[in-house]
Design a protein around this motif. Structure first.
Motif, short mmCIF file in Angstrom:
data_model
loop_
_atom_site.label_atom_id
_atom_site.label_comp_id
_atom_site.label_asym_id
_atom_site.label_seq_id
_atom_site.Cartn_x
_atom_site.Cartn_y
_atom_site.Cartn_z
N TRP A 47 0.81 -1.21 0.00
CA TRP A 47 0.00 0.00 0.00
C TRP A 47 0.85 1.27 0.00
O TRP A 47 0.67 2.15 -0.84
CB TRP A 47 -0.93 -0.04 1.21
N GLU A 48 1.78 1.37 0.93
CA GLU A 48 2.59 2.59 1.05
C GLU A 48 3.49 2.76 -0.17
O GLU A 48 3.68 3.88 -0.65
CB GLU A 48 3.41 2.58 2.34
N ARG A 51 1.29 4.02 -3.06
CA ARG A 51 0.90 5.42 -2.84
C ARG A 51 2.07 6.37 -3.05
O ARG A 51 1.88 7.50 -3.49
CB ARG A 51 0.31 5.61 -1.44
N GLU A 55 -0.14 10.36 -7.06
CA GLU A 55 -1.59 10.24 -7.22
C GLU A 55 -2.05 11.20 -8.30
O GLU A 55 -1.62 12.34 -8.35
CB GLU A 55 -2.28 10.57 -5.90
N GLY A 77 -5.73 7.63 -8.14
CA GLY A 77 -4.78 6.54 -7.98
C GLY A 77 -3.53 6.84 -8.77
O GLY A 77 -3.30 7.97 -9.20
N TRP A 122 -7.51 3.95 -5.84
CA TRP A 122 -7.80 3.73 -4.43
C TRP A 122 -8.84 4.71 -3.90
O TRP A 122 -9.19 4.68 -2.73
CB TRP A 122 -6.53 3.81 -3.58
N SER A 123 -9.37 5.54 -4.80
CA SER A 123 -10.38 6.50 -4.39
C SER A 123 -11.46 6.58 -5.46
O SER A 123 -11.16 6.52 -6.65
CB SER A 123 -9.73 7.87 -4.20
N VAL A 137 -7.78 -1.42 -3.72
CA VAL A 137 -7.24 -0.98 -5.01
C VAL A 137 -7.88 -1.80 -6.13
O VAL A 137 -7.95 -3.03 -6.04
CB VAL A 137 -5.70 -1.14 -5.08
#
Length: 185
Positions: A47-48, A51, A55, A77, A122-123, A137
């Motif tokens: 995840w980190e 990211r 983005e 993302g 992721w959003s 994701v």
């Protein structure tokens, strides 16, 4: 019929749910994405790490093969092309299978995956991507029908030939271009 939508599509603001392989929710911190196959560098990103690649926001219509289009869908993302650059596809790599945690797969030409509009999202609409829509994701390939935008993404496997995914094996079109109405065979 609206001329700003692909043939046979009807606009909606809802986001209907269709799932072949439901999986249990996964905390973002437990997320892992593997890139393997016809690559020079196999990758596994958490995840980190994902990211940290940056983005971007994309606003694009999302087309389902069943005939609905969710207009002006806002995703955030990292562009998949940025991740693929790190894995370095081999000179012969032409296609990929994108895999969900549950075993679902979608076949895509590498040129579709490297398009600027393709995200590892992721959003959704300004909020963390909900589990039912593929969180934490999912792959978003807005220029193809939704079955190519794999939820609960776990792995992208590159090949030096075309390989069929779940729906392609069941008679769906290999490319799935909504503007050409490429639903089946």
């Amino acid at each position: 019929m609206r001329d700003d939508l692909p043939p046979g599509q009807t606009p909606t603001r809802r986001f209907p749910l269709f799932t072949v392989d439901p999986v249990a929710p996964l905390a973002a911190g437990a997320f892992r994405l593997r890139l393997l196959g016809a690559v020079e560098h196999r990758l596994e990103l958490g995840w980190e790490e994902l990211r940290a690649l940056g983005e971007e926001m994309l606003v694009h219509d999302f087309h389902c093969v069943t005939g609905w289009t969710r207009t002006a869908t806002r995703w955030q993302g990292v562009p998949l092309a940025r991740v693929l650059e790190r894995a370095r596809p081999t000179a012969g790599a032409t296609h990929a299978l994108a895999w969900s945690r549950g075993g679902y797969s979608a076949s895509l030409p590498l040129e579709d995956l490297t398009a600027p509009v393709v995200l590892l999202a992721w959003s959704l609409d300004g909020a963390p991507l909900p589990h039912e829509h593929g969180g934490p994701v999912r792959l978003v390939v807005p220029h193809r029908y939704g079955w190519k935008s794999v939820k609960w993404l776990a792995k992208i496997q590159l090949f030096e030939r075309e390989v069929e995914g779940y729906w392609e094996m069941r008679g769906y079109h290999r490319r799935g271009d909504p503007w050409r109405g490429e639903r089946y065979g």
